[in-house]
Write a protein that holds these residues in place. Structure first.
Motif, PDB file in Angstrom:
ATOM      1  N   LYS A 128       2.810   7.626   8.312  1.00 30.63           N
ATOM      2  CA  LYS A 128       2.251   8.709   9.575  1.00 30.63           C
ATOM      3  C   LYS A 128       1.232   8.524  10.331  1.00 30.63           C
ATOM      4  CE  LYS A 128       0.484  12.491   9.182  1.00 30.63           C
ATOM      5  NZ  LYS A 128       0.084  13.804   9.036  1.00 30.63           N
ATOM      6  N   LYS A 129       0.181   7.654  10.061  1.00 33.15           N
ATOM      7  CA  LYS A 129      -1.189   7.535  10.567  1.00 33.15           C
ATOM      8  C   LYS A 129      -1.621   6.068  10.642  1.00 33.15           C
ATOM      9  CE  LYS A 129      -3.135  11.771  10.681  1.00 33.15           C
ATOM     10  NZ  LYS A 129      -4.312  12.624  10.945  1.00 33.15           N
ATOM     11  N   TYR A 130      -1.360   5.259   9.537  1.00 27.49           N
ATOM     12  CA  TYR A 130      -1.621   3.875   8.688  1.00 27.49           C
ATOM     13  C   TYR A 130      -0.410   3.148   8.986  1.00 27.49           C
ATOM     14  CZ  TYR A 130      -6.059   5.587   9.438  1.00 27.49           C
ATOM     15  OH  TYR A 130      -7.086   7.038   9.266  1.00 27.49           O
ATOM     16  N   PRO A 131       0.559   2.300  10.308  1.00 25.22           N
ATOM     17  CA  PRO A 131       1.519   1.887   9.989  1.00 25.22           C
ATOM     18  C   PRO A 131       0.904   0.681   9.798  1.00 25.22           C
ATOM     19  CG  PRO A 131       1.146   2.164  12.273  1.00 25.22           C
ATOM     20  CD  PRO A 131       0.219   3.108  11.223  1.00 25.22           C
ATOM     21  N   GLY A 132      -0.041  -0.548   9.824  1.00 21.67           N
ATOM     22  CA  GLY A 132      -0.806  -1.463   9.602  1.00 21.67           C
ATOM     23  C   GLY A 132      -0.746  -1.627   8.044  1.00 21.67           C
ATOM     24  N   LEU A 133      -1.064  -0.541   6.716  1.00 27.73           N
ATOM     25  CA  LEU A 133      -0.755  -0.525   5.590  1.00 27.73           C
ATOM     26  C   LEU A 133       0.352  -0.033   4.973  1.00 27.73           C
ATOM     27  CD1 LEU A 133      -4.057   1.686   4.980  1.00 27.73           C
ATOM     28  CD2 LEU A 133      -3.690  -1.209   5.347  1.00 27.73           C
ATOM     29  N   TYR A 134       1.015  -1.219   4.804  1.00 27.18           N
ATOM     30  CA  TYR A 134       1.589  -0.753   3.136  1.00 27.18           C
ATOM     31  C   TYR A 134       1.783   0.650   2.534  1.00 27.18           C
ATOM     32  CZ  TYR A 134       3.505  -5.969   3.139  1.00 27.18           C
ATOM     33  OH  TYR A 134       4.061  -6.704   3.588  1.00 27.18           O
ATOM     34  N   PRO A 135       2.931   1.649   2.312  1.00 34.36           N
ATOM     35  CA  PRO A 135       2.597   2.996   2.416  1.00 34.36           C
ATOM     36  C   PRO A 135       2.959   3.587   0.613  1.00 34.36           C
ATOM     37  CG  PRO A 135       4.888   2.894   3.181  1.00 34.36           C
ATOM     38  CD  PRO A 135       3.349   1.071   3.336  1.00 34.36           C
ATOM     39  N   GLU A 136       3.566   2.436   0.382  1.00 36.74           N
ATOM     40  CA  GLU A 136       2.935   2.429  -1.609  1.00 36.74           C
ATOM     41  C   GLU A 136       1.546   2.040  -1.734  1.00 36.74           C
ATOM     42  OE1 GLU A 136       5.473   3.073  -3.673  1.00 36.74           O
ATOM     43  OE2 GLU A 136       7.410   3.107  -1.507  1.00 36.74           O
ATOM     44  N   THR A 137       1.118   2.523  -3.005  1.00 39.81           N
ATOM     45  CA  THR A 137       0.252   2.092  -3.422  1.00 39.81           C
ATOM     46  C   THR A 137       0.018   0.533  -4.373  1.00 39.81           C
ATOM     47  OG1 THR A 137      -0.098   4.567  -3.535  1.00 39.81           O
ATOM     48  CG2 THR A 137      -1.568   3.304  -4.785  1.00 39.81           C
ATOM     49  N   ALA A 138      -0.449   0.330  -4.404  1.00 42.87           N
ATOM     50  CA  ALA A 138      -1.196  -0.467  -4.802  1.00 42.87           C
ATOM     51  C   ALA A 138      -1.506  -1.231  -5.769  1.00 42.87           C
ATOM     52  CB  ALA A 138      -1.687  -2.169  -3.800  1.00 42.87           C
ATOM     53  N   SER A 186      -0.525  12.622  -9.775  1.00 46.65           N
ATOM     54  CA  SER A 186       0.722  13.029 -10.155  1.00 46.65           C
ATOM     55  C   SER A 186       1.760  12.568  -9.337  1.00 46.65           C
ATOM     56  CB  SER A 186       0.706  15.240  -9.652  1.00 46.65           C
ATOM     57  OG  SER A 186       0.747  15.470  -8.255  1.00 46.65           O
ATOM     58  N   ASP A 187       2.726  12.898  -9.580  1.00 51.57           N
ATOM     59  CA  ASP A 187       3.774  12.050  -8.713  1.00 51.57           C
ATOM     60  C   ASP A 187       3.882  12.872  -6.701  1.00 51.57           C
ATOM     61  OD1 ASP A 187       5.032  10.332 -10.440  1.00 51.57           O
ATOM     62  OD2 ASP A 187       6.353  11.625 -10.554  1.00 51.57           O
ATOM     63  N   GLU A 188       3.664  14.477  -6.651  1.00 54.36           N
ATOM     64  CA  GLU A 188       3.430  15.230  -5.352  1.00 54.36           C
ATOM     65  C   GLU A 188       1.945  14.368  -4.699  1.00 54.36           C
ATOM     66  OE1 GLU A 188       1.485  19.456  -4.228  1.00 54.36           O
ATOM     67  OE2 GLU A 188       2.863  19.022  -6.370  1.00 54.36           O
ATOM     68  N   LEU A 189       0.932  13.708  -5.662  1.00 53.86           N
ATOM     69  CA  LEU A 189      -0.250  12.817  -4.829  1.00 53.86           C
ATOM     70  C   LEU A 189       0.052  11.849  -4.355  1.00 53.86           C
ATOM     71  CD1 LEU A 189      -2.726  13.692  -4.283  1.00 53.86           C
ATOM     72  CD2 LEU A 189      -3.945  12.555  -6.586  1.00 53.86           C
ATOM     73  N   ARG A 190       1.201  11.411  -4.902  1.00 57.19           N
ATOM     74  CA  ARG A 190       1.134   9.899  -4.968  1.00 57.19           C
ATOM     75  C   ARG A 190       1.995   9.862  -3.548  1.00 57.19           C
ATOM     76  NH1 ARG A 190       2.639   9.801  -9.753  1.00 57.19           N
ATOM     77  NH2 ARG A 190       1.153   8.185 -11.059  1.00 57.19           N
ATOM     78  N   GLU A 191       3.226  10.874  -3.263  1.00 59.96           N
ATOM     79  CA  GLU A 191       4.036  10.517  -2.160  1.00 59.96           C
ATOM     80  C   GLU A 191       3.300  11.464  -1.300  1.00 59.96           C
ATOM     81  OE1 GLU A 191       7.721  10.731  -0.269  1.00 59.96           O
ATOM     82  OE2 GLU A 191       6.698  10.206  -2.661  1.00 59.96           O
ATOM     83  N   SER A 192       2.591  12.919  -1.531  1.00 59.89           N
ATOM     84  CA  SER A 192       1.415  12.831  -0.319  1.00 59.89           C
ATOM     85  C   SER A 192       1.080  11.680   0.479  1.00 59.89           C
ATOM     86  CB  SER A 192       0.603  13.708  -0.795  1.00 59.89           C
ATOM     87  OG  SER A 192      -0.559  14.340   0.084  1.00 59.89           O
ATOM     88  N   ILE A 193       0.330  11.086  -0.472  1.00 66.53           N
ATOM     89  CA  ILE A 193      -0.410   9.319  -0.453  1.00 66.53           C
ATOM     90  C   ILE A 193       0.892   8.980   0.661  1.00 66.53           C
ATOM     91  CG2 ILE A 193      -1.809   7.908  -0.764  1.00 66.53           C
ATOM     92  CD1 ILE A 193      -3.856   9.612  -0.483  1.00 66.53           C
TER      93      ILE A 193
END
Length: 154
Positions: A67-77, A54-61
């Motif tokens: 918040k926790k992993y600035p070394g990764l792009y927050p958008e799902t690849a 769901s969009d809710e799950l995507r937004e949650s990830i």
């Protein structure tokens, strides 16, 4: 999740501070990316697994990543839904068949099978060869579900 710097070392981890738990598998299958997922997501219909997120799950990830992993792009690849069986207690079963001692089995890994496959393979091998287990497997025996086994066809 795509890494900002693919030369950054990665590791396997499970973050138990979140509910549901978040886990990460290092860049193995897709270079420059790590697998990041909720350990137990929603129940899905196997025939509709590609539309289960769901969009809710995507937004949650995305929020978690920012918040926790600035070394990764927050958008799902790449987005995939994993399917696995879950036992009532969330632990796998590793045992010998109660009526046919020549059959050993391992099942119900609740999403952890790939992560511990080498140790499970070794213990299955030891059971098949009639060798004593390397670890105490009592916690993983099928008879812990005694009430359920009484109606089972095992």
């Amino acid at each position: 999740m795509k890494m900002l710097d693919p030369t950054t070392p990665t590791t396997i981890f499970i973050d138990f501070t979140e509910t549901p738990h978040v886990y990460c598998v290092p860049q193995l299958e897709f270079p420059g990316m790590v697998k990041l997922a909720y350990h137990q997501g929603p129940v899905v219909d196997p025939d509709k697994r590609d539309i289960a997120v769901s969009d809710e799950l995507r937004e949650s990830i995305k929020k978690y990543m920012s918040k926790k992993y600035p070394g990764l792009y927050p958008e799902t690849a790449i987005e995939e839904t994993c399917l696995y069986t879950v036992t009532p207690d969330g632990e796998f079963v590793l045992d010998r068949h109660p009526k046919h001692p020549n059959i050993v089995f391992a099942c119900g890994f609740s999403g952890t099978g790939f992560k511990i496959a080498p140790a499970i393979g070794e213990e299955l091998c030891r059971l098949v060869l009639g060798q004593p287990p390397k670890y105490n497997l009592q916690h993983f025996k099928a008879d812990r579900f005694t009430n359920n086994l009484s109606s089972s066809k095992l």
